[in-house]
Design a protein around this motif. Structure first.
Motif, PDB file in Angstrom:
ATOM      1  N   LYS A 139     -11.024  -4.463   9.513  1.00 50.35           N
ATOM      2  CA  LYS A 139      -9.722  -3.973  10.167  1.00 50.35           C
ATOM      3  C   LYS A 139      -9.573  -4.938  11.279  1.00 50.35           C
ATOM      4  O   LYS A 139      -8.267  -5.393  11.623  1.00 50.35           O
ATOM      5  CB  LYS A 139      -9.319  -2.668  10.431  1.00 50.35           C
ATOM      6  N   GLY A 195      -0.300   4.677  -1.684  1.00 46.77           N
ATOM      7  CA  GLY A 195      -1.563   5.449  -1.088  1.00 46.77           C
ATOM      8  C   GLY A 195      -1.155   6.442  -0.085  1.00 46.77           C
ATOM      9  O   GLY A 195       0.110   6.708  -0.171  1.00 46.77           O
ATOM     10  N   ALA A 208      -7.419   4.565  -4.840  1.00 41.43           N
ATOM     11  CA  ALA A 208      -6.833   5.382  -3.988  1.00 41.43           C
ATOM     12  C   ALA A 208      -5.279   5.095  -4.194  1.00 41.43           C
ATOM     13  O   ALA A 208      -4.305   5.892  -3.593  1.00 41.43           O
ATOM     14  CB  ALA A 208      -7.216   4.851  -2.563  1.00 41.43           C
ATOM     15  N   GLY A 228       0.670  -1.133  -0.030  1.00 42.09           N
ATOM     16  CA  GLY A 228       0.199  -0.030   0.061  1.00 42.09           C
ATOM     17  C   GLY A 228       0.973   1.193  -0.159  1.00 42.09           C
ATOM     18  O   GLY A 228       0.455   2.251   0.323  1.00 42.09           O
ATOM     19  N   PHE A 249       0.374  -1.787   4.863  1.00 39.62           N
ATOM     20  CA  PHE A 249      -0.388  -0.473   4.759  1.00 39.62           C
ATOM     21  C   PHE A 249      -1.518  -0.803   4.094  1.00 39.62           C
ATOM     22  O   PHE A 249      -2.710  -0.248   4.221  1.00 39.62           O
ATOM     23  CB  PHE A 249       0.242   0.790   4.385  1.00 39.62           C
ATOM     24  N   ALA A 250      -1.589  -1.673   2.866  1.00 35.48           N
ATOM     25  CA  ALA A 250      -2.477  -1.805   1.835  1.00 35.48           C
ATOM     26  C   ALA A 250      -3.918  -2.180   2.558  1.00 35.48           C
ATOM     27  O   ALA A 250      -3.930  -3.049   3.462  1.00 35.48           O
ATOM     28  CB  ALA A 250      -2.141  -2.984   0.868  1.00 35.48           C
ATOM     29  N   ASP A 269       1.532  -2.264  -4.614  1.00 36.99           N
ATOM     30  CA  ASP A 269       0.453  -1.878  -4.405  1.00 36.99           C
ATOM     31  C   ASP A 269      -0.110  -2.241  -5.525  1.00 36.99           C
ATOM     32  O   ASP A 269       0.167  -2.149  -6.613  1.00 36.99           O
ATOM     33  CB  ASP A 269       0.678  -0.033  -4.615  1.00 36.99           C
ATOM     34  N   ALA A 270      -1.671  -2.486  -5.517  1.00 37.34           N
ATOM     35  CA  ALA A 270      -2.674  -2.948  -6.723  1.00 37.34           C
ATOM     36  C   ALA A 270      -2.831  -1.676  -7.467  1.00 37.34           C
ATOM     37  O   ALA A 270      -3.625  -1.717  -8.324  1.00 37.34           O
ATOM     38  CB  ALA A 270      -3.620  -3.480  -5.917  1.00 37.34           C
ATOM     39  N   LEU A 271      -2.472  -0.339  -6.543  1.00 41.28           N
ATOM     40  CA  LEU A 271      -3.063   0.871  -7.639  1.00 41.28           C
ATOM     41  C   LEU A 271      -4.515   0.772  -7.845  1.00 41.28           C
ATOM     42  O   LEU A 271      -4.800   1.039  -8.889  1.00 41.28           O
ATOM     43  CB  LEU A 271      -2.445   1.070  -8.967  1.00 41.28           C
ATOM     44  N   THR A 272      -5.325   0.632  -6.801  1.00 44.15           N
ATOM     45  CA  THR A 272      -6.766   1.012  -6.783  1.00 44.15           C
ATOM     46  C   THR A 272      -7.084   2.354  -7.082  1.00 44.15           C
ATOM     47  O   THR A 272      -6.076   3.165  -7.185  1.00 44.15           O
ATOM     48  CB  THR A 272      -7.370   0.605  -5.470  1.00 44.15           C
ATOM     49  N   LYS A 281     -11.618  12.067   1.855  1.00 41.84           N
ATOM     50  CA  LYS A 281     -11.510  12.129   3.232  1.00 41.84           C
ATOM     51  C   LYS A 281     -11.763  13.715   3.686  1.00 41.84           C
ATOM     52  O   LYS A 281     -11.550  14.582   2.904  1.00 41.84           O
ATOM     53  CB  LYS A 281     -10.107  11.649   3.734  1.00 41.84           C
ATOM     54  N   TYR A 303     -15.581  -1.165   7.326  1.00 37.52           N
ATOM     55  CA  TYR A 303     -14.343  -0.944   7.127  1.00 37.52           C
ATOM     56  C   TYR A 303     -13.673  -1.262   8.544  1.00 37.52           C
ATOM     57  O   TYR A 303     -12.737  -2.154   8.651  1.00 37.52           O
ATOM     58  CB  TYR A 303     -13.983   0.455   6.939  1.00 37.52           C
ATOM     59  N   CYS A 354      -3.666   3.529  15.156  1.00 35.18           N
ATOM     60  CA  CYS A 354      -3.570   4.866  15.126  1.00 35.18           C
ATOM     61  C   CYS A 354      -4.832   5.472  14.928  1.00 35.18           C
ATOM     62  O   CYS A 354      -5.877   5.062  14.237  1.00 35.18           O
ATOM     63  CB  CYS A 354      -2.482   5.327  13.820  1.00 35.18           C
ATOM     64  N   GLU A 362      -8.379  -1.270   1.918  1.00 38.16           N
ATOM     65  CA  GLU A 362      -9.542  -0.408   1.598  1.00 38.16           C
ATOM     66  C   GLU A 362      -9.613   0.345   2.890  1.00 38.16           C
ATOM     67  O   GLU A 362      -9.766  -0.090   3.946  1.00 38.16           O
ATOM     68  CB  GLU A 362     -10.802  -1.283   1.198  1.00 38.16           C
ATOM     69  N   ASN A 367      -7.057   9.265  13.432  1.00 40.51           N
ATOM     70  CA  ASN A 367      -7.158  10.139  12.050  1.00 40.51           C
ATOM     71  C   ASN A 367      -5.905  10.795  11.824  1.00 40.51           C
ATOM     72  O   ASN A 367      -5.323  11.613  12.244  1.00 40.51           O
ATOM     73  CB  ASN A 367      -8.401  10.825  12.025  1.00 40.51           C
TER      74      ASN A 367
HETATM   75  P1  NAD Z   1      -5.374   4.841   1.307  1.00 42.71           P
HETATM   76  O1  NAD Z   1      -6.800   4.245   0.939  1.00 42.71           O
HETATM   77  O2  NAD Z   1      -5.136   6.137   0.939  1.00 42.71           O
HETATM   78  O3  NAD Z   1      -4.201   3.729   0.702  1.00 42.71           O
HETATM   79  C1  NAD Z   1      -4.356   2.417   0.524  1.00 42.71           C
HETATM   80  C2  NAD Z   1      -3.344   1.697  -0.431  1.00 42.71           C
HETATM   81  O4  NAD Z   1      -3.646   0.709  -0.495  1.00 42.71           O
HETATM   82  C3  NAD Z   1      -3.542   2.303  -2.138  1.00 42.71           C
HETATM   83  O5  NAD Z   1      -2.473   2.721  -2.641  1.00 42.71           O
HETATM   84  C4  NAD Z   1      -4.102   1.122  -2.668  1.00 42.71           C
HETATM   85  O6  NAD Z   1      -3.946   0.930  -3.784  1.00 42.71           O
HETATM   86  C5  NAD Z   1      -3.570  -0.137  -1.806  1.00 42.71           C
HETATM   87  N1  NAD Z   1      -4.496  -1.244  -1.744  1.00 42.71           N
HETATM   88  C6  NAD Z   1      -5.710  -1.363  -1.791  1.00 42.71           C
HETATM   89  N2  NAD Z   1      -5.997  -2.583  -1.980  1.00 42.71           N
HETATM   90  C7  NAD Z   1      -4.809  -3.467  -2.159  1.00 42.71           C
HETATM   91  C8  NAD Z   1      -4.744  -4.641  -2.592  1.00 42.71           C
HETATM   92  N3  NAD Z   1      -5.538  -5.785  -2.595  1.00 42.71           N
HETATM   93  N4  NAD Z   1      -3.295  -5.127  -2.927  1.00 42.71           N
HETATM   94  C9  NAD Z   1      -2.469  -4.187  -2.978  1.00 42.71           C
HETATM   95  N5  NAD Z   1      -2.401  -2.910  -2.614  1.00 42.71           N
HETATM   96  C10 NAD Z   1      -3.718  -2.483  -2.237  1.00 42.71           C
HETATM   97  O7  NAD Z   1      -5.218   4.325   2.742  1.00 42.71           O
HETATM   98  P2  NAD Z   1      -4.398   5.039   3.877  1.00 42.71           P
HETATM   99  O8  NAD Z   1      -5.217   6.313   4.489  1.00 42.71           O
HETATM  100  O9  NAD Z   1      -2.871   5.336   3.460  1.00 42.71           O
HETATM  101  O10 NAD Z   1      -4.260   3.991   5.164  1.00 42.71           O
HETATM  102  C11 NAD Z   1      -3.113   3.095   5.017  1.00 42.71           C
HETATM  103  C12 NAD Z   1      -3.172   2.306   6.353  1.00 42.71           C
HETATM  104  O11 NAD Z   1      -3.321   2.826   7.261  1.00 42.71           O
HETATM  105  C13 NAD Z   1      -4.618   1.463   6.252  1.00 42.71           C
HETATM  106  O12 NAD Z   1      -4.632  -0.089   6.591  1.00 42.71           O
HETATM  107  C14 NAD Z   1      -5.539   1.885   7.344  1.00 42.71           C
HETATM  108  O13 NAD Z   1      -6.454   1.221   7.822  1.00 42.71           O
HETATM  109  C15 NAD Z   1      -4.573   2.509   8.317  1.00 42.71           C
HETATM  110  N6  NAD Z   1      -4.945   3.785   8.941  1.00 42.71           N
HETATM  111  C16 NAD Z   1      -5.587   4.825   8.273  1.00 42.71           C
HETATM  112  C17 NAD Z   1      -5.589   5.923   8.874  1.00 42.71           C
HETATM  113  C18 NAD Z   1      -6.271   7.317   8.284  1.00 42.71           C
HETATM  114  O14 NAD Z   1      -6.390   8.141   8.858  1.00 42.71           O
HETATM  115  N7  NAD Z   1      -6.309   7.213   7.077  1.00 42.71           N
HETATM  116  C19 NAD Z   1      -5.622   5.901  10.432  1.00 42.71           C
HETATM  117  C20 NAD Z   1      -5.113   4.801  10.915  1.00 42.71           C
HETATM  118  C21 NAD Z   1      -4.741   3.615  10.289  1.00 42.71           C
END
Ligand code: NAD
Ligand code: TYD
Length: 358
Positions: A169, A17, A45, A14, A88-89, A40-43, A204, A165, A192, A91, A194
């Motif tokens: 998780k 992302g 996001a 991930g 990190f990857a 990264d799967a480049l969804t 977001k 979601y 963590c 949804e 937000n």
């Molecule tokens: P994001 O949605 O911005 O990025 C997720 C990334 O994962 C993207 O690049 C996407 O292409 C990739 N991805 C999705 N499905 C995939 C798959 N099947 N295989 C490979 N890659 C895949 O998310 P983020 O906000 O950067 O969050 C990253 C991590 O941190 C997550 O696990 C999330 O639960 C956690 N988190 C986020 C927050 C927040 O405030 N954003 C807070 C605490 C924890």
């Protein structure tokens, strides 16, 4: 021996992302000799642009692929001689999980399971080195919702996820925990609060409000706007994760937060005021005129708050950024990087926006 004294070969899932890409930059800066593989799967996001400036590095590889692809993961761990996985990857957006939860179960639960299982077999094949790590990056949302005077979440707060979601998780956290307890796989979980900062996808709260202010569009505040989130600048999250990789104990969970609880309506008001100050030629000024209360999110958690005492006392980590400082930096980044976010307001995004906001 601390992991910081060893040669590191890290797989970052991930990493294209929001938080993942900030972490890739952080890690490459801190450990210029480290071998870094981003998967990264480049969804919708994921955005390769986020890490484009690093792709010329000799010891850096970007692999487009899915964490559910077992063969790919098996090969990567072995061929790249990985000793750290930073996972990190995912949804990551609650509103999308309400509209279509399927991908959340696939990536967050099955994908994490696939990574853990592959890592377990790889780690076994290496004779279970003590200094390998599997960092599972998670969220405070697994703990559910707090009332106004409840104490903040600690590492022992029972899980009570409320959205597809957070439930997905939570499932992945339980798997990471079980792999330590059952197989001794050196997993560590972080939960963590937000995050906000550069490369945050427009859906977001904070980027959505910044972009809508720049476009003169309504600022949709859900419900009564009194929901509370605990905000942490993404750079602080990255330094916490580095600390946990280097000094955290396998099998442990660490909560990460900035001690910055803010009501949504107050945060949006601060953003409006900072935008009035920092952005030239806003279409609507003062930007607060754009604030619009809209229908509440289904199952909307009222309050999140993190007690980060454990990581502070055991590992010595504390956040560096204030909310105002972090928001100023973030707003300036969105003002300076319109070329980054404009293309993300794609047709797919407009359709999503229409579904959520009508
Ligand atoms: P994001 O949605 O911005 O990025 C997720 C990334 O994962 C993207 O690049 C996407 O292409 C990739 N991805 C999705 N499905 C995939 C798959 N099947 N295989 C490979 N890659 C895949 O998310 P983020 O906000 O950067 O969050 C990253 C991590 O941190 C997550 O696990 C999330 O639960 C956690 N988190 C986020 C927050 C927040 O405030 N954003 C807070 C605490 C924890
Ligand atoms: P979000 O950034 O989606 O993070 P999370 O739901 O994972 O905490 O939302 C943060 C808060 O802002 C949350 O209480 C929902 C609220 N919110 C709005 O009021 N309007 C919006 O358009 C969005 C996206 C969020």
């Amino acid at each position: 021996m601390l992991l910081s004294e060893e040669k590191k070969s890290i797989l970052i899932t991930g990493g294209a992302g929001f938080i993942g890409s900030n972490f890739v930059h952080h890690w490459c800066y801190q450990y210029p000799d480290s071998h870094v593989i981003v998967l990264d799967a480049l969804t919708y996001a994921g955005n390769r642009q986020n890490i484009a400036s690093l792709e010329d590095r000799e010891n850096f590889k970007f692999i487009e692929g899915n964490i559910c692809d077992r063969q790919l993961i098996d090969n990567l761990l072995k061929e790249e001689n990985i000793n750290i996985v930073a996972h990190f990857a995912a949804e990551s957006h609650v509103d999308r999980s309400i509209i279509s939860p399927d991908a959340f179960i696939q990536t967050n639960v099955i994908g994490t399971f696939t990574l853990l299982e592959s890592f377990r077999q790889y780690w076994n094949s290496k004779d279970k080195p003590k200094n390998y790590r599997f960092l599972h990056v998670s969220t405070d949302e697994v703990y559910g919702s707090l009332e106004a005077d409840d104490p903040a979440f600690t590492e022992t707060t029972p899980y009570a996820p409320n959205s597809p979601y957070s439930a997905s998780k939570a499932g992945s956290d339980h798997l990471a925990r079980a792999y330590y307890h059952t197989y001794n796989v050196p997993t560590i979980i972080t939960n963590c609060s937000n995050n906000y900062g550069p490369y945050h996808f427009p859906e977001k709260l904070i980027p959505l409000m910044c972009i809508n202010i720049l476009l003169g569009k309504p600022l949709p505040v859900y419900g009564d706007g009194q929901n509370i989130r605990d905000w942490l600048y993404v750079g602080d999250h990255c330094s916490a994760l580095e600390t946990v990789i280097n000094q955290g104990k396998p099998g442990e969970t660490y909560n990460i937060g900035g001690n910055n609880e803010v009501k949504n309506i107050d945060l949006v008001t601060i953003l409006c005021d900072l935008m009035d100050e920092l952005a030239p030629n806003l279409p609507v000024k003062p930007a607060q005129k754009l604030i619009t209360f809209v229908k509440d999110r289904a199952g909307h958690d009222r309050r999140y708050a993190i007690d980060a005492t454990k990581i502070k006392t055991e590992l010595g980590w504390i956040p560096q950024e204030t909310v105002e400082g972090g928001l100023r930096k973030t707003i300036q980044w969105y003002l300076d990087n319109q070329d980054w976010w404009q293309p993300l307001l794609s047709q797919e995004y407009q359709e999503y926006y229409q579904k959520v906001y009508g």
